[in-house]
Structure formats: C-alpha cells, structure tokens
Scaffold this motif. Structure first.
Motif, PDB file in Angstrom:
ATOM      1  N   VAL A  27      49.451 -92.056 -23.799  1.00 17.44           N
ATOM      2  CA  VAL A  27      48.458 -93.091 -24.100  1.00 17.44           C
ATOM      3  C   VAL A  27      49.145 -94.313 -24.700  1.00 17.44           C
ATOM      4  CG1 VAL A  27      46.427 -93.661 -25.506  1.00 17.44           C
ATOM      5  CG2 VAL A  27      46.554 -91.453 -24.327  1.00 17.44           C
ATOM      6  N   ALA A  28      50.107 -94.108 -25.575  1.00 13.13           N
ATOM      7  CA  ALA A  28      50.825 -95.239 -26.172  1.00 13.13           C
ATOM      8  C   ALA A  28      51.562 -96.044 -25.100  1.00 13.13           C
ATOM      9  CB  ALA A  28      51.796 -94.748 -27.235  1.00 13.13           C
ATOM     10  N   ALA A  29      52.070 -95.365 -24.088  1.00 13.84           N
ATOM     11  CA  ALA A  29      52.800 -96.054 -23.025  1.00 13.84           C
ATOM     12  C   ALA A  29      51.863 -96.768 -22.054  1.00 13.84           C
ATOM     13  CB  ALA A  29      53.671 -95.057 -22.264  1.00 13.84           C
ATOM     14  N   ASP A  30      50.671 -96.211 -21.815  1.00 15.14           N
ATOM     15  CA  ASP A  30      49.776 -96.720 -20.769  1.00 15.14           C
ATOM     16  C   ASP A  30      48.748 -97.736 -21.245  1.00 15.14           C
ATOM     17  OD1 ASP A  30      51.058 -95.022 -19.055  1.00 15.14           O
ATOM     18  OD2 ASP A  30      49.410 -93.580 -18.895  1.00 15.14           O
ATOM     19  N   HIS A  31      48.423 -97.747 -22.516  1.00 13.68           N
ATOM     20  CA  HIS A  31      47.312 -98.580 -23.002  1.00 13.68           C
ATOM     21  C   HIS A  31      47.688-100.050 -22.933  1.00 13.68           C
ATOM     22  CE1 HIS A  31      43.762 -99.693 -25.219  1.00 13.68           C
ATOM     23  NE2 HIS A  31      43.363 -98.436 -25.123  1.00 13.68           N
ATOM     24  N   GLU A  32      46.747-100.887 -22.530  1.00 14.37           N
ATOM     25  CA  GLU A  32      47.017-102.312 -22.360  1.00 14.37           C
ATOM     26  C   GLU A  32      46.933-103.102 -23.666  1.00 14.37           C
ATOM     27  OE1 GLU A  32      44.674-103.935 -19.180  1.00 14.37           O
ATOM     28  OE2 GLU A  32      45.297-102.349 -17.809  1.00 14.37           O
ATOM     29  N   ASP A  33      46.116-102.667 -24.600  1.00  9.15           N
ATOM     30  CA  ASP A  33      45.927-103.391 -25.854  1.00  9.15           C
ATOM     31  C   ASP A  33      47.106-103.121 -26.795  1.00  9.15           C
ATOM     32  OD1 ASP A  33      44.496-104.833 -27.954  1.00  9.15           O
ATOM     33  OD2 ASP A  33      44.152-102.848 -28.853  1.00  9.15           O
ATOM     34  N   THR A  36      46.204-101.178 -30.084  1.00 10.44           N
ATOM     35  CA  THR A  36      45.948 -99.763 -29.823  1.00 10.44           C
ATOM     36  C   THR A  36      47.252 -99.036 -29.541  1.00 10.44           C
ATOM     37  OG1 THR A  36      43.728-100.231 -29.000  1.00 10.44           O
ATOM     38  CG2 THR A  36      44.715 -98.137 -28.333  1.00 10.44           C
ATOM     39  N   ARG A  37      48.118 -99.656 -28.733  1.00 16.79           N
ATOM     40  CA  ARG A  37      49.422 -99.045 -28.433  1.00 16.79           C
ATOM     41  C   ARG A  37      50.205 -98.780 -29.710  1.00 16.79           C
ATOM     42  NH1 ARG A  37      50.268-102.572 -24.295  1.00 16.79           N
ATOM     43  NH2 ARG A  37      51.681-103.789 -25.551  1.00 16.79           N
ATOM     44  N   ALA A  38      50.205 -99.754 -30.623  1.00 13.70           N
ATOM     45  CA  ALA A  38      50.963 -99.614 -31.875  1.00 13.70           C
ATOM     46  C   ALA A  38      50.390 -98.492 -32.738  1.00 13.70           C
ATOM     47  CB  ALA A  38      50.965-100.937 -32.635  1.00 13.70           C
ATOM     48  N   VAL A  39      49.067 -98.449 -32.885  1.00 16.33           N
ATOM     49  CA  VAL A  39      48.438 -97.418 -33.727  1.00 16.33           C
ATOM     50  C   VAL A  39      48.654 -96.042 -33.118  1.00 16.33           C
ATOM     51  CG1 VAL A  39      46.233 -96.542 -34.615  1.00 16.33           C
ATOM     52  CG2 VAL A  39      46.742 -98.992 -34.740  1.00 16.33           C
TER      53      VAL A  39
END
Length: 158
Positions: A27-33, A36-39
């Motif tokens: 999810v951290a790799a795929d998320h566009e925001d 959100t990626r950082a959290v």
C-alpha cells in the motif's frame, strides 16, 4: 494443553502480522497520495518492529514462528491483489479505501492479539512490553481511520 494453545495462538498471530507487513509495504508503494504513503510507510516500519518484538515474546514463551503458517498467510495477501474491480489498466477509486480498511483490520487484529496476551498474565511475557504494543496498535488504528475517512469520497455520487 494450554501451552500448546498459546504457541498456536502466537504462531497464528505471527502469520497474520507477517502478511500485514507485506500489505503495508504494498500500500505504501502503490498509494498516490504522498501523505498517505508516508503515514502507511511509517506504520509499516513500526509494524515490522512489532513483529520482531513479537518474535522475542514467542522465544520467551518457548515457541517460534511457523513457516507452515507464515507462507500461506503471505500468499493470501498477494492473492488478495487479484480481485476484479472493473478496471484492468488502472487502480479503482475504491482501491485506496479497501486497502486502508484491510490495514485497519490488520492493526485491530494485532491489538486484540496483544491484549489477549496481556489478559492471560503469563509471567514470561513482560507486561510493559505488551502494554506498549497495545498502545501502539491503538494509535496506528486511529491514524489509519483518519486516512480511511478521506477515501470514502469515492462512494459519494457526484
């Protein structure tokens, strides 16, 4: 019998946690925001730390992770990516919401597992460690809920 059940319980939760770490990474790799990626990336790192602590607790309880449980759990996480979403070349707007819900469920399971270990009061398992793991899981759940609520717009009719 109770010792065997404790070992099984800890191994089952370890398998779930191992799959959860994989899910956090994806999810951290795929998320566009970026936020959100950082959290999600930070929570993933902390979940990996929790997994190592869980392995230390397992050692104290006289057990160890089971590859026979870890591998299928990790495989199931990978298979979960293959769900049909009516889109073949791009992510569905629901992907972010569903992934954050899955992460929230994983964190809640982690919290419940550590609470159960606290409840049994096994003297081999340090109470302060378990309390810290429970507290971190609660905090992770709260952070994921904030992110999840931002993704519910995908369900609104425009």
């Amino acid at each position: 019998m109770a010792t065997e059940l404790l070992h099984t319980y800890m191994q089952d939760h370890h398998a779930g946690a191992a799959a959860g770490v994989d899910l956090f990474r994806r999810v951290a790799a795929d998320h566009e925001d970026p936020e959100t990626r950082a959290v999600v990336s930070r929570i993933g790192d902390e979940t990996e730390e929790d997994l190592r602590t869980q392995e230390e607790l397992m050692t104290l309880a006289g057990t160890s992770p089971s590859m026979l449980k870890d591998l299928p759990a990790r495989a199931a996480e990978k298979l979960g990516q293959l769900k049909p979403n009516r889109r073949f070349a791009e992510r569905s707007p629901l992907s972010d919401l569903l992934e954050l819900e899955a992460l929230t469920i994983a964190v809640r399971g982690k919290e419940l597992g550590f609470r159960a270990l606290l409840d049994i009061g096994d003297p081999r398992l340090p109470r302060p460690t378990l309390e810290a793991l429970v507290q971190r899981a609660v905090e992770h759940g709260e952070q994921l809920e904030k992110l999840r609520l931002r993704c519910t717009d995908a369900l609104r009719e425009n």
